[in-house]
Scaffold this motif. Structure first.
Motif, PDB file in Angstrom:
ATOM      1  N   LYS A 142     -12.089   6.170  -6.078  1.00 30.30           N
ATOM      2  CA  LYS A 142     -11.709   5.689  -7.413  1.00 30.30           C
ATOM      3  C   LYS A 142     -12.701   4.646  -7.892  1.00 30.30           C
ATOM      4  CE  LYS A 142      -6.733   6.583  -7.221  1.00 30.30           C
ATOM      5  NZ  LYS A 142      -5.379   6.014  -7.101  1.00 30.30           N
ATOM      6  N   GLY A 143     -13.101   4.800  -9.141  1.00 31.07           N
ATOM      7  CA  GLY A 143     -14.078   3.881  -9.719  1.00 31.07           C
ATOM      8  C   GLY A 143     -15.516   4.268  -9.429  1.00 31.07           C
ATOM      9  N   ARG A 144     -15.729   5.215  -8.536  1.00 31.64           N
ATOM     10  CA  ARG A 144     -17.100   5.642  -8.206  1.00 31.64           C
ATOM     11  C   ARG A 144     -17.345   7.097  -8.587  1.00 31.64           C
ATOM     12  NH1 ARG A 144     -18.705   5.912  -3.039  1.00 31.64           N
ATOM     13  NH2 ARG A 144     -16.613   6.325  -2.197  1.00 31.64           N
ATOM     14  N   ASP A 186      -8.072   7.483  -3.109  1.00 31.59           N
ATOM     15  CA  ASP A 186      -8.322   6.052  -3.285  1.00 31.59           C
ATOM     16  C   ASP A 186      -9.751   5.643  -2.959  1.00 31.59           C
ATOM     17  OD1 ASP A 186      -5.018   4.883  -2.205  1.00 31.59           O
ATOM     18  OD2 ASP A 186      -5.741   5.635  -4.135  1.00 31.59           O
ATOM     19  N   THR A 216     -16.297  10.664 -10.780  1.00 31.08           N
ATOM     20  CA  THR A 216     -15.649  11.130 -12.003  1.00 31.08           C
ATOM     21  C   THR A 216     -15.694  12.645 -12.051  1.00 31.08           C
ATOM     22  OG1 THR A 216     -16.373   9.142 -13.186  1.00 31.08           O
ATOM     23  CG2 THR A 216     -15.639  11.009 -14.520  1.00 31.08           C
ATOM     24  N   TYR A 230      -7.715  11.242  -8.172  1.00 29.25           N
ATOM     25  CA  TYR A 230      -8.771  10.849  -7.246  1.00 29.25           C
ATOM     26  C   TYR A 230      -8.140  10.272  -5.981  1.00 29.25           C
ATOM     27  CZ  TYR A 230     -11.664  11.024 -11.437  1.00 29.25           C
ATOM     28  OH  TYR A 230     -12.295  11.438 -12.579  1.00 29.25           O
TER      29      TYR A 230
END
Length: 127
Positions: A65-67, A62, A69, A60
């Motif tokens: 990332k975390g948002r 940066d 998938t 991913y």
């Protein structure tokens, strides 16, 4: 000849979610690295995420990332990009791309190594 078709784009409010799909035309994508890219007019195409593209299987940028998938269905016919907590700066045309993996351990290093591209789907994040 592999043909990719994206779907799932649309208009969503900030903080909302969308799920993009990328389907290979009757082909399993099992032997392909598949990437998601996005482009805003006047800017270069940016790599967002990919599958079968690294030792970690997925990757991913940066800013997502975390948002976001990336995933695929069991038959490896469709690759998805689940996008949560969307921001106005995520507004872009999103493309999926694929390149055949010639041997184990090979990964595409740049967007130029992707041979097949879809026509894209527009994502607009706005209130």
């Amino acid at each position: 000849h592999l043909r990719l078709v994206e779907s799932g784009g649309g208009l969503v409010q900030p903080g909302g979610s969308l799920k993009l799909s990328c389907i290979g035309s009757g082909y399993s994508l099992e032997n392909y690295a598949v990437g998601w890219f996005r482009r805003v007019p006047g800017k270069e195409r940016e790599g967002v995420s990919c599958i079968r593209c690294s030792d970690q299987y997925t990757n991913y940028t940066d800013s997502v990332k975390g948002r976001f998938t990336v995933s695929e269905d069991d038959g490896k016919m469709t690759v998805y990009l689940q996008m949560n907590h969307l921001k106005p700066e995520d507004t872009a045309r999103y493309y999926c791309a694929a390149t055949r993996i010639p041997s184990s351990g090979w990964y595409p290093r740049s967007r130029e190594e992707y041979d097949y591209w879809g026509r894209g789907t527009q994502v607009t994040v706005s209130s």
